[in-house]
Design a protein around this motif. Sequence first.
Motif, mmCIF file in Angstrom:
data_model
loop_
_atom_site.group_PDB
_atom_site.id
_atom_site.type_symbol
_atom_site.label_atom_id
_atom_site.label_comp_id
_atom_site.label_asym_id
_atom_site.label_seq_id
_atom_site.Cartn_x
_atom_site.Cartn_y
_atom_site.Cartn_z
ATOM 1 N N HIS A 171 2.868 -7.019 -4.387
ATOM 2 C CA HIS A 171 2.265 -5.886 -5.084
ATOM 3 C C HIS A 171 1.634 -6.328 -6.405
ATOM 4 O O HIS A 171 0.506 -5.982 -6.719
ATOM 5 C CB HIS A 171 3.300 -4.787 -5.342
ATOM 6 C CG HIS A 171 2.720 -3.612 -6.047
ATOM 7 N ND1 HIS A 171 2.132 -2.567 -5.366
ATOM 8 C CD2 HIS A 171 2.589 -3.339 -7.365
ATOM 9 C CE1 HIS A 171 1.666 -1.695 -6.249
ATOM 10 N NE2 HIS A 171 1.933 -2.146 -7.481
ATOM 11 N N ARG A 225 -1.720 4.457 -8.994
ATOM 12 C CA ARG A 225 -0.515 3.619 -9.067
ATOM 13 C C ARG A 225 0.331 3.767 -7.804
ATOM 14 O O ARG A 225 1.560 3.886 -7.876
ATOM 15 C CB ARG A 225 0.324 3.972 -10.308
ATOM 16 C CG ARG A 225 -0.409 3.881 -11.644
ATOM 17 C CD ARG A 225 -0.952 2.492 -11.946
ATOM 18 N NE ARG A 225 0.052 1.452 -12.090
ATOM 19 C CZ ARG A 225 0.513 1.008 -13.256
ATOM 20 N NH1 ARG A 225 0.070 1.518 -14.377
ATOM 21 N NH2 ARG A 225 1.406 0.041 -13.292
ATOM 22 N N CYS A 275 -2.352 -5.525 -7.430
ATOM 23 C CA CYS A 275 -2.479 -4.263 -8.160
ATOM 24 C C CYS A 275 -2.828 -4.591 -9.600
ATOM 25 O O CYS A 275 -1.984 -5.087 -10.356
ATOM 26 C CB CYS A 275 -1.161 -3.468 -8.074
ATOM 27 S SG CYS A 275 -1.143 -1.998 -9.136
ATOM 28 N N CYS A 289 -0.624 -3.035 -12.479
ATOM 29 C CA CYS A 289 0.699 -3.666 -12.589
ATOM 30 C C CYS A 289 0.573 -5.069 -13.163
ATOM 31 O O CYS A 289 1.379 -5.490 -13.982
ATOM 32 C CB CYS A 289 1.386 -3.739 -11.221
ATOM 33 S SG CYS A 289 2.232 -2.213 -10.795
ATOM 34 N N ASN A 307 -6.032 0.492 -9.058
ATOM 35 C CA ASN A 307 -5.044 1.335 -8.367
ATOM 36 C C ASN A 307 -4.773 2.522 -9.269
ATOM 37 O O ASN A 307 -3.696 2.641 -9.850
ATOM 38 C CB ASN A 307 -3.776 0.495 -8.099
ATOM 39 C CG ASN A 307 -2.722 1.285 -7.329
ATOM 40 O OD1 ASN A 307 -2.975 2.426 -6.897
ATOM 41 N ND2 ASN A 307 -1.552 0.706 -7.155
ATOM 42 N N CYS A 313 3.571 1.422 -6.948
ATOM 43 C CA CYS A 313 3.938 0.609 -8.123
ATOM 44 C C CYS A 313 5.450 0.658 -8.370
ATOM 45 O O CYS A 313 6.068 1.712 -8.192
ATOM 46 C CB CYS A 313 3.202 1.115 -9.363
ATOM 47 S SG CYS A 313 1.427 0.822 -9.259
ATOM 48 N N PRO A 314 6.016 -0.468 -8.770
ATOM 49 C CA PRO A 314 7.476 -0.525 -8.931
ATOM 50 C C PRO A 314 8.006 0.188 -10.182
ATOM 51 O O PRO A 314 9.193 0.451 -10.273
ATOM 52 C CB PRO A 314 7.764 -2.030 -9.015
ATOM 53 C CG PRO A 314 6.503 -2.630 -9.519
ATOM 54 C CD PRO A 314 5.390 -1.785 -9.001
HETATM 55 ZN ZN LIG Z 1 1.059 -1.462 -9.144
#
Ligand SMILES: [Zn+2]
Length: 227
Positions: A65, A37, A69, A72, A34, A40-41
């Motif tokens: 997620h 990103r 991902c 992450c 990814n 992404c959190p």
């Molecule tokens: Zn992520």
Amino acid sequence: MQREASLNGKGYSDRDERRILDALGRGLLKEFPNPDRAGCPGSDVLKRIAFREMPLAEAEKWLDHLTSCSPCYRDFSELQAGYRHRRMQTVLAIAASILIVVGVAGWALFFKQKGPPVVQTAVLDLRNRSVPRGGEANPGEQPLEVSRQVKRLNVYLPLGSSEGPYELRIASTGGSAVLATSGVASLKDGATSIQADADLSSVSSGQYVFQVRRPNSEWNSYALILR
Ligand SMILES: [Zn+2]
């Protein structure tokens, strides 16, 4: 199930949790690139989840997620490893402090049993003794007793004795001195006393005479037993 395993220590031991994450991680680290990103959190959320600071209900929405991902997941794994490391250090620090306390207690006990290396002082209390005259000790009185281990004498002079320099002596009953020393008497709390170094280790035990006088005066003598 895996989701909870990563967050909930109650259902799984740390070891189980690691095994599950490892199995998942092998795929996760590569298979979901990814680069942008997307969605992404952010590291703060990852950190709060990894450090178990975020309630599970709140973390729930990020779990899909995290498992889809790779960047992450990688960040999360690193944070979690850091958390474990820190927790282990805390455990080790607590263990170390317990060892230190046990060590200090043991050390104190050891020295208590062995006895502290204090200078042995003999107290010779002449305050309530009649003042003898001349070189002869008063025959009616209990002899003073001193251990040959002592290194210091603390002599309380007869009541009414004046302050100032005194000579102290331990002599054999035949009259020859085995110890001669001197000190300055001072008045404290109504008692006149002298402290003087006295090494008696080379003197044999037995009956002696303890003598005290002001310089150029007559000796006052007291029977003394060296043990
Ligand atoms: Zn992520």
